[in-house]
Design a protein around this motif. Structure first.
Motif, PDB file in Angstrom:
ATOM      1  N   ASP A  49       0.837  -1.211   0.282  1.00 20.72           N
ATOM      2  CA  ASP A  49       0.094  -0.451  -0.142  1.00 20.72           C
ATOM      3  C   ASP A  49       0.583   1.226   0.006  1.00 20.72           C
ATOM      4  O   ASP A  49       0.546   2.521  -0.712  1.00 20.72           O
ATOM      5  N   GLY A  50       1.737   0.998   0.663  1.00 21.76           N
ATOM      6  CA  GLY A  50       2.417   2.473   0.230  1.00 21.76           C
ATOM      7  C   GLY A  50       3.677   2.361  -0.510  1.00 21.76           C
ATOM      8  O   GLY A  50       4.792   3.295  -0.563  1.00 21.76           O
ATOM      9  N   LEU A  51       4.160   1.185  -0.820  1.00 21.81           N
ATOM     10  CA  LEU A  51       5.085   1.116  -1.375  1.00 21.81           C
ATOM     11  C   LEU A  51       4.377   1.408  -2.895  1.00 21.81           C
ATOM     12  O   LEU A  51       4.686   2.431  -4.615  1.00 21.81           O
ATOM     13  N   LEU A  52       2.670   1.890  -2.935  1.00 20.35           N
ATOM     14  CA  LEU A  52       2.803   1.381  -4.406  1.00 20.35           C
ATOM     15  C   LEU A  52       2.735   2.822  -4.972  1.00 20.35           C
ATOM     16  O   LEU A  52       2.961   3.559  -5.950  1.00 20.35           O
ATOM     17  N   ASP A  53       2.467   4.180  -4.020  1.00 20.51           N
ATOM     18  CA  ASP A  53       2.451   5.427  -4.254  1.00 20.51           C
ATOM     19  C   ASP A  53       3.844   6.159  -4.616  1.00 20.51           C
ATOM     20  O   ASP A  53       4.291   6.753  -5.150  1.00 20.51           O
ATOM     21  N   ARG A  54       4.948   5.241  -4.243  1.00 21.66           N
ATOM     22  CA  ARG A  54       7.040   5.211  -4.534  1.00 21.66           C
ATOM     23  C   ARG A  54       6.559   4.970  -5.765  1.00 21.66           C
ATOM     24  O   ARG A  54       7.866   5.623  -6.485  1.00 21.66           O
ATOM     25  N   LEU A  55       5.689   4.043  -6.741  1.00 21.14           N
ATOM     26  CA  LEU A  55       6.229   3.526  -7.705  1.00 21.14           C
ATOM     27  C   LEU A  55       5.807   4.736  -8.843  1.00 21.14           C
ATOM     28  O   LEU A  55       4.872   4.031  -9.505  1.00 21.14           O
ATOM     29  N   ILE A  56       6.433   5.302  -9.410  1.00 20.92           N
ATOM     30  CA  ILE A  56       5.995   6.841 -10.203  1.00 20.92           C
ATOM     31  C   ILE A  56       6.753   6.636 -10.876  1.00 20.92           C
ATOM     32  O   ILE A  56       5.918   6.783 -11.986  1.00 20.92           O
ATOM     33  N   TYR A  57       6.807   5.347 -11.190  1.00 22.72           N
ATOM     34  CA  TYR A  57       7.993   5.487 -13.319  1.00 22.72           C
ATOM     35  C   TYR A  57       6.703   4.156 -13.908  1.00 22.72           C
ATOM     36  O   TYR A  57       7.093   3.618 -15.057  1.00 22.72           O
ATOM     37  N   LEU A  58       6.295   3.671 -13.134  1.00 23.72           N
ATOM     38  CA  LEU A  58       5.390   2.074 -13.263  1.00 23.72           C
ATOM     39  C   LEU A  58       3.973   2.550 -15.071  1.00 23.72           C
ATOM     40  O   LEU A  58       3.959   1.618 -15.303  1.00 23.72           O
ATOM     41  N   SER A  59       3.537   3.727 -14.142  1.00 23.35           N
ATOM     42  CA  SER A  59       3.141   3.986 -15.906  1.00 23.35           C
ATOM     43  C   SER A  59       4.037   3.656 -16.808  1.00 23.35           C
ATOM     44  O   SER A  59       3.900   2.857 -18.116  1.00 23.35           O
ATOM     45  N   TYR A  60       5.089   4.234 -17.159  1.00 18.55           N
ATOM     46  CA  TYR A  60       5.842   4.052 -18.511  1.00 18.55           C
ATOM     47  C   TYR A  60       6.447   2.848 -17.776  1.00 18.55           C
ATOM     48  O   TYR A  60       6.549   2.304 -19.745  1.00 18.55           O
ATOM     49  N   GLY A  61       6.816   2.437 -17.496  1.00 20.14           N
ATOM     50  CA  GLY A  61       7.289   1.198 -17.371  1.00 20.14           C
ATOM     51  C   GLY A  61       5.720  -0.425 -18.007  1.00 20.14           C
ATOM     52  O   GLY A  61       6.569  -0.842 -18.974  1.00 20.14           O
ATOM     53  N   LEU A  62       5.462  -0.164 -18.224  1.00 20.49           N
ATOM     54  CA  LEU A  62       3.899  -0.826 -18.293  1.00 20.49           C
ATOM     55  C   LEU A  62       3.589  -0.200 -19.932  1.00 20.49           C
ATOM     56  O   LEU A  62       3.509  -0.955 -21.092  1.00 20.49           O
ATOM     57  N   ALA A  63       4.023   1.299 -19.837  1.00 19.99           N
ATOM     58  CA  ALA A  63       2.978   1.090 -21.323  1.00 19.99           C
ATOM     59  C   ALA A  63       4.295   1.209 -22.554  1.00 19.99           C
ATOM     60  O   ALA A  63       3.986   0.870 -23.686  1.00 19.99           O
TER      61      ALA A  63
END
Length: 385
Positions: A243-257
């Motif tokens: 839960d707390g780590l989700l906010d830190r994965l700020i580049y996840l959307s770029y990786g998924l893209a």
């Protein structure tokens, strides 16, 4: 490889059994999972998925096993992205933390049902019309582009929720985990039902890019179904674990893209290799290179690794995570009623606020300019006195 009906039956029975077990022993009684509980059960579900994959590898061969693990990793990554939206939805509806497990389990079950439907429809289309690969590829490329766009933050109030509010009487207050309650002698829907409607609606949208993604890695319906199902198993526990780590994965959307774009290109290359469209090369296949499943698995794991590491070492990610921790702690404190719970949540809030001291002056100034966060902290400190 054709999978015998008995294997299909036992697999479906096992998945249903895991869902029933999850509800009876973890979700039926509302509570907030501890970090230890969430971590242990997340490991159990990942272990079950890996053991199943090894069984597929042993009985189905290396190609089938590689396809399963490539599909599982891809779907798991996409399911983590889904958690971001679930988090936004539950925050927008102010779902009590103890009741979030039931909402998540509903989302998992609904998602599994929706994706199963899409899987069999997709398989039927692929078997009948090879040109469907062009459509699937285009969907993934479009999704990849959309992931790079700024989020408008309106996931919690989707069209299904707006329609439900317009057609039915709804309450503004929760009544435990009940879906309906009575107000002024009238039976009305609670926000609990509305948040489930919101998550159900977003699950359908998730399936539209999730299923083409895994069909880009394998066309074996059994592999598509099991990789998708096992990627969803344990998603509830994973939510509370990171839960707390989700906010830190700020580049996840770029990786998924990047991953979805890569698979989209892979699908289009496969479509060109199997081409039957009469207006393209006279309906004859084109001699284009195809991307192997092994290479796909390597690219997927590599992109995810780079994305996660870059997010964790990013100062912006650290600041975002710290601010989110303060926001959650302040909200939990304001919602706490029992003295012991108030003391615990206050201590969490104080600890979260101390973590802000490690941020740069510029980052702290940005947080101070956040009027919503400032107001939340003022109310929490005023209550503590």
């Amino acid at each position: 490889m054709d999978v015998p009906g008995i294997v299909w039956g036992l697999t479906v029975l096992g998945i249903v059994g895991l869902l029933v077990f999850d509800f009876v022993f973890h979700v039926r009684k509302a509570h907030i999972p501890t970090l230890k509980e969430a971590g242990a059960w997340s490991a159990v579900y990942v272990g079950i998925a890996i053991v199943f994959g090894l069984g597929v590898w042993w009985f189905g061969g290396a190609d089938m096993g590689t396809e399963y693990f490539a599909g599982y990793v891809t779907e798991k990554a996409l399911s983590v992205d889904n958690l971001f939206v679930f988090l936004i939805i539950m925050a927008s509806f102010s779902v009590p933390r103890a009741d979030q497990q039931k909402v998540l389990l509903f989302g998992i079950v609904f998602s599994l049902i929706a994706r199963t439907g899409f899987i069999f429809v997709g398989a039927a289309l692929i078997n009948s019309f090879a040109w469907v690969f062009y459509i699937f590829g285009a969907i993934l490329l479009l999704t990849a582009v959309n992931l790079l766009r700024p989020d408008d933050g309106n996931e919690g109030e989707n069209i299904m929720v707006r329609l439900a509010r317009r057609l039915f009487h709804t309450s503004e207050h929760y009544d435990g985990d009940r879906l309906f309650t009575r107000e002024n002698g009238r039976r009305v829907m609670t926000p609990m039902l509305l948040v489930m409607v919101a998550i159900g609606g977003t699950d359908i949208l998730f399936a539209l890019d999730s299923i083409p993604a895994i069909f880009g890695l394998t066309q074996n319906t059994f592999i598509v179904f099991t990789a998708t199902a096992f990627s969803l198993m344990g998603l509830r526990q994973l939510y509370f674990l990171i839960d707390g780590l989700l906010d830190r994965l700020i580049y996840l959307s770029y990786g998924l893209a990047a991953i979805l774009g890569f698979i989209g290109v892979k699908l289009i290359l496969h479509a060109l290799h199997e081409n039957t469209l009469p207006f393209l090369n006279g309906g004859e296949p084109l001699g284009v290179p195809e991307i192997s499943t092994g290479l796909s698995l390597s690219v997927i794991i590599g992109v995810l690794a780079v994305t996660v590491v870059a997010s964790l070492i990013s100062p912006k990610g650290r600041a975002t995570a710290a601010a989110s921790a303060v926001r959650r702690s302040a909200t939990a404190y304001l919602e706490a009623d029992e003295p012991a719970e108030r003391e615990r949540t206050w201590n969490d809030l104080v600890s979260s606020e101390h973590s802000l001291e490690g941020l740069s002056e510029e980052q702290r100034a940005t947080l101070r300019a956040d009027e919503e966060l400032t107001d939340l902290l003022d109310r929490a400190h005023a209550r503590q006195g």
